[in-house]
Design a protein around this motif. Structure first.
Motif, PDB file in Angstrom:
ATOM      1  N   THR A 165       0.828  -1.197   0.000  1.00 53.54           N
ATOM      2  CA  THR A 165       0.000   0.000   0.000  1.00 53.54           C
ATOM      3  C   THR A 165       0.853   1.234   0.000  1.00 53.54           C
ATOM      4  O   THR A 165       1.942   1.266   0.552  1.00 53.54           O
ATOM      5  CB  THR A 165      -0.920   0.015   1.233  1.00 53.54           C
ATOM      6  OG1 THR A 165      -0.119  -0.071   2.410  1.00 53.54           O
ATOM      7  CG2 THR A 165      -1.901  -1.136   1.187  1.00 53.54           C
ATOM      8  N   LYS A 166       0.352   2.275  -0.621  1.00 53.84           N
ATOM      9  CA  LYS A 166       1.091   3.522  -0.684  1.00 53.84           C
ATOM     10  C   LYS A 166       1.288   4.073   0.719  1.00 53.84           C
ATOM     11  O   LYS A 166       0.374   4.023   1.539  1.00 53.84           O
ATOM     12  CB  LYS A 166       0.319   4.530  -1.550  1.00 53.84           C
ATOM     13  CG  LYS A 166       1.110   5.780  -1.894  1.00 53.84           C
ATOM     14  CD  LYS A 166       0.349   6.623  -2.898  1.00 53.84           C
ATOM     15  CE  LYS A 166       1.133   7.863  -3.293  1.00 53.84           C
ATOM     16  NZ  LYS A 166       0.426   8.675  -4.278  1.00 53.84           N
ATOM     17  N   GLN A 167       2.481   4.613   0.983  1.00 52.28           N
ATOM     18  CA  GLN A 167       2.778   5.105   2.312  1.00 52.28           C
ATOM     19  C   GLN A 167       2.047   6.415   2.559  1.00 52.28           C
ATOM     20  O   GLN A 167       2.460   7.464   2.104  1.00 52.28           O
ATOM     21  CB  GLN A 167       4.287   5.288   2.489  1.00 52.28           C
ATOM     22  CG  GLN A 167       5.046   3.978   2.492  1.00 52.28           C
ATOM     23  CD  GLN A 167       6.471   4.164   2.971  1.00 52.28           C
ATOM     24  OE1 GLN A 167       6.905   5.268   3.295  1.00 52.28           O
ATOM     25  NE2 GLN A 167       7.209   3.076   3.000  1.00 52.28           N
ATOM     26  N   GLU A 168       0.938   6.313   3.287  1.00 57.07           N
ATOM     27  CA  GLU A 168       0.119   7.496   3.544  1.00 57.07           C
ATOM     28  C   GLU A 168      -0.036   7.778   5.040  1.00 57.07           C
ATOM     29  O   GLU A 168      -0.788   8.666   5.436  1.00 57.07           O
ATOM     30  CB  GLU A 168      -1.249   7.329   2.884  1.00 57.07           C
ATOM     31  CG  GLU A 168      -1.163   7.296   1.361  1.00 57.07           C
ATOM     32  CD  GLU A 168      -2.520   7.076   0.724  1.00 57.07           C
ATOM     33  OE1 GLU A 168      -3.426   6.596   1.429  1.00 57.07           O
ATOM     34  OE2 GLU A 168      -2.668   7.393  -0.459  1.00 57.07           O
ATOM     35  N   VAL A 169       0.659   7.026   5.877  1.00 55.17           N
ATOM     36  CA  VAL A 169       0.574   7.258   7.307  1.00 55.17           C
ATOM     37  C   VAL A 169       1.098   8.652   7.628  1.00 55.17           C
ATOM     38  O   VAL A 169       0.554   9.368   8.444  1.00 55.17           O
ATOM     39  CB  VAL A 169       1.375   6.180   8.070  1.00 55.17           C
ATOM     40  CG1 VAL A 169       1.386   6.483   9.566  1.00 55.17           C
ATOM     41  CG2 VAL A 169       0.789   4.800   7.802  1.00 55.17           C
ATOM     42  N   ARG A 170       2.172   9.029   6.988  1.00 58.09           N
ATOM     43  CA  ARG A 170       2.702  10.377   7.137  1.00 58.09           C
ATOM     44  C   ARG A 170       3.415  10.739   5.849  1.00 58.09           C
ATOM     45  O   ARG A 170       3.903   9.883   5.119  1.00 58.09           O
ATOM     46  CB  ARG A 170       3.676  10.456   8.312  1.00 58.09           C
ATOM     47  CG  ARG A 170       4.925   9.594   8.136  1.00 58.09           C
ATOM     48  CD  ARG A 170       5.824   9.705   9.350  1.00 58.09           C
ATOM     49  NE  ARG A 170       6.990   8.837   9.216  1.00 58.09           N
ATOM     50  CZ  ARG A 170       8.097   9.192   8.574  1.00 58.09           C
ATOM     51  NH1 ARG A 170       8.169  10.367   7.991  1.00 58.09           N
ATOM     52  NH2 ARG A 170       9.122   8.368   8.514  1.00 58.09           N
ATOM     53  N   ASP A 171       3.478  12.026   5.563  1.00 57.03           N
ATOM     54  CA  ASP A 171       4.201  12.472   4.383  1.00 57.03           C
ATOM     55  C   ASP A 171       5.694  12.327   4.628  1.00 57.03           C
ATOM     56  O   ASP A 171       6.200  12.589   5.716  1.00 57.03           O
ATOM     57  CB  ASP A 171       3.861  13.926   4.072  1.00 57.03           C
ATOM     58  CG  ASP A 171       2.424  14.074   3.593  1.00 57.03           C
ATOM     59  OD1 ASP A 171       1.823  13.041   3.265  1.00 57.03           O
ATOM     60  OD2 ASP A 171       1.925  15.204   3.549  1.00 57.03           O
ATOM     61  N   MET A 172       6.407  11.897   3.580  1.00 57.61           N
ATOM     62  CA  MET A 172       7.829  11.615   3.698  1.00 57.61           C
ATOM     63  C   MET A 172       8.686  12.801   3.285  1.00 57.61           C
ATOM     64  O   MET A 172       8.327  13.553   2.387  1.00 57.61           O
ATOM     65  CB  MET A 172       8.201  10.430   2.801  1.00 57.61           C
ATOM     66  CG  MET A 172       7.612   9.102   3.202  1.00 57.61           C
ATOM     67  SD  MET A 172       7.971   7.831   1.956  1.00 57.61           S
ATOM     68  CE  MET A 172       9.780   7.839   1.984  1.00 57.61           C
ATOM     69  N   LYS A 173       9.814  12.909   3.934  1.00 61.77           N
ATOM     70  CA  LYS A 173      10.904  13.725   3.436  1.00 61.77           C
ATOM     71  C   LYS A 173      11.755  12.844   2.535  1.00 61.77           C
ATOM     72  O   LYS A 173      11.750  11.613   2.646  1.00 61.77           O
ATOM     73  CB  LYS A 173      11.756  14.263   4.587  1.00 61.77           C
ATOM     74  CG  LYS A 173      11.015  15.170   5.554  1.00 61.77           C
ATOM     75  CD  LYS A 173      10.620  16.473   4.898  1.00 61.77           C
ATOM     76  CE  LYS A 173      10.020  17.441   5.910  1.00 61.77           C
ATOM     77  NZ  LYS A 173       9.561  18.701   5.258  1.00 61.77           N
ATOM     78  N   ALA A 174      12.509  13.450   1.647  1.00 61.08           N
ATOM     79  CA  ALA A 174      13.367  12.667   0.762  1.00 61.08           C
ATOM     80  C   ALA A 174      14.318  11.783   1.561  1.00 61.08           C
ATOM     81  O   ALA A 174      14.559  10.622   1.208  1.00 61.08           O
ATOM     82  CB  ALA A 174      14.151  13.604  -0.157  1.00 61.08           C
ATOM     83  N   SER A 175      14.829  12.312   2.667  1.00 60.07           N
ATOM     84  CA  SER A 175      15.800  11.577   3.474  1.00 60.07           C
ATOM     85  C   SER A 175      15.189  10.394   4.215  1.00 60.07           C
ATOM     86  O   SER A 175      15.914   9.557   4.768  1.00 60.07           O
ATOM     87  CB  SER A 175      16.473  12.521   4.478  1.00 60.07           C
ATOM     88  OG  SER A 175      15.514  13.133   5.315  1.00 60.07           O
ATOM     89  N   ASP A 176      13.850  10.303   4.257  1.00 58.50           N
ATOM     90  CA  ASP A 176      13.186   9.194   4.951  1.00 58.50           C
ATOM     91  C   ASP A 176      13.258   7.887   4.164  1.00 58.50           C
ATOM     92  O   ASP A 176      13.079   6.808   4.742  1.00 58.50           O
ATOM     93  CB  ASP A 176      11.707   9.519   5.202  1.00 58.50           C
ATOM     94  CG  ASP A 176      11.511  10.635   6.211  1.00 58.50           C
ATOM     95  OD1 ASP A 176      12.412  10.828   7.047  1.00 58.50           O
ATOM     96  OD2 ASP A 176      10.475  11.320   6.143  1.00 58.50           O
ATOM     97  N   PHE A 177      13.493   7.980   2.871  1.00 61.46           N
ATOM     98  CA  PHE A 177      13.444   6.776   2.040  1.00 61.46           C
ATOM     99  C   PHE A 177      14.590   5.840   2.408  1.00 61.46           C
ATOM    100  O   PHE A 177      15.743   6.248   2.522  1.00 61.46           O
ATOM    101  CB  PHE A 177      13.518   7.129   0.553  1.00 61.46           C
ATOM    102  CG  PHE A 177      13.504   5.920  -0.336  1.00 61.46           C
ATOM    103  CD1 PHE A 177      12.333   5.212  -0.537  1.00 61.46           C
ATOM    104  CD2 PHE A 177      14.666   5.476  -0.950  1.00 61.46           C
ATOM    105  CE1 PHE A 177      12.315   4.082  -1.341  1.00 61.46           C
ATOM    106  CE2 PHE A 177      14.660   4.350  -1.758  1.00 61.46           C
ATOM    107  CZ  PHE A 177      13.484   3.656  -1.949  1.00 61.46           C
ATOM    108  N   ASP A 178      14.264   4.548   2.574  1.00 60.36           N
ATOM    109  CA  ASP A 178      15.245   3.528   2.961  1.00 60.36           C
ATOM    110  C   ASP A 178      15.032   2.310   2.073  1.00 60.36           C
ATOM    111  O   ASP A 178      14.139   1.500   2.317  1.00 60.36           O
ATOM    112  CB  ASP A 178      15.068   3.181   4.443  1.00 60.36           C
ATOM    113  CG  ASP A 178      16.131   2.219   4.950  1.00 60.36           C
ATOM    114  OD1 ASP A 178      16.799   1.562   4.129  1.00 60.36           O
ATOM    115  OD2 ASP A 178      16.285   2.121   6.185  1.00 60.36           O
ATOM    116  N   LEU A 179      15.844   2.186   1.052  1.00 62.62           N
ATOM    117  CA  LEU A 179      15.669   1.103   0.085  1.00 62.62           C
ATOM    118  C   LEU A 179      15.867  -0.266   0.730  1.00 62.62           C
ATOM    119  O   LEU A 179      15.269  -1.248   0.288  1.00 62.62           O
ATOM    120  CB  LEU A 179      16.637   1.275  -1.088  1.00 62.62           C
ATOM    121  CG  LEU A 179      16.508   0.287  -2.246  1.00 62.62           C
ATOM    122  CD1 LEU A 179      15.126   0.351  -2.883  1.00 62.62           C
ATOM    123  CD2 LEU A 179      17.590   0.530  -3.297  1.00 62.62           C
ATOM    124  N   SER A 180      16.682  -0.334   1.782  1.00 59.79           N
ATOM    125  CA  SER A 180      16.937  -1.628   2.423  1.00 59.79           C
ATOM    126  C   SER A 180      15.661  -2.237   3.002  1.00 59.79           C
ATOM    127  O   SER A 180      15.574  -3.456   3.173  1.00 59.79           O
ATOM    128  CB  SER A 180      17.985  -1.475   3.530  1.00 59.79           C
ATOM    129  OG  SER A 180      17.480  -0.728   4.631  1.00 59.79           O
TER     130      SER A 180
END
Length: 226
Positions: free
Chosen positions: A18-33
């Protein structure tokens, strides 16, 4: 318009997709791992709806070198620019479809973040500004540890022109998908031509003038798609 030759975007069909809609992300929040899925049973490794392939950098470097020897520099550069553009455009679509960012600026800035997570280069933005209504776009930054510059220098002496072709292609594809009209990334500095580090600058076609010509030739098939 300006799309890739192909991009796979399957419907999201599981709780984890599901699309991450719990909170809006900052670019730095993304964690590919946390997003890569390994499936030894099927032999498929994936990021959301895209299949990922893990190759040794030396294998890609050898491919690049042999293509240069067989096809010449200009045709090989065009090949890797296209390869990078497809990669960048597809990465952007996955991020836009599957995540909700705090601002458009965060969505744009997540490009260097995912590029870094992919192990291709360490990417640090310097300056970002854009205005779609005015057709203005300016995005600069620093690339460190470019695999492509490393591979070029393992086979060749320093070049006279930038050599990080797939990196420039990725940045061009990502930012064109974001901006909605063609923009082109070119390296003012490149380790592959003897500079201390690589830098990127992304601007609309008109801002580059004749410098954009070889890149425009490579990307024209993408621009022609409607």
């Amino acid at each position: 318009m300006f799309g890739p030759l192909s991009v796979r975007l399957a419907p999201l069909d599981s709780e984890n997709d599901t699309k991450q809609e719990v909170r809006d992300m900052k670019a730095s929040d993304f964690d590919l791992s946390k997003e890569i899925r390994f499936s030894p049973e099927s032999g498929i490794t994936s990021f959301r709806n895209s299949r990922l392939l893990i190759f040794d950098a030396d294998a890609l470097g050898l491919l690049r070198q042999k293509l240069t020897e067989e096809m010449g520099l200009s045709r090989t550069r065009e090949f890797f620019l296209k390869f990078g553009y497809q990669h960048g455009y597809s990465d952007f679509m996955q991020m836009k479809i599957n995540y909700t960012f705090d601002t458009e600026m965060d969505l744009l800035a997540s490009g260097p973040v995912i590029h870094t997570w992919e192990g291709i280069v360490q990417a640090t933005p310097k300056e970002i500004r854009f205005d779609r209504a005015r057709g203005e776009f300016y995005f600069s930054g620093v690339w460190m540890n470019s695999y492509e510059a490393e591979q070029h220098l393992s086979f060749n002496p320093p070049a006279t022109e930038p050599v990080c072709w797939s990196l420039m292609g990725h940045a061009s594809g990502w930012c064109t998908a974001f901006f909605g009209s063609p923009v082109i990334a070119i390296e003012p500095l490149c380790v592959g031509k003897g500079d201390a580090h690589c830098e990127w600058l992304i601007q609309p076609l008109a801002a580059w003038g004749d410098k954009a010509r070889p890149y425009l030739t490579a990307y024209q098939p993408f621009y022609n798609r409607t």
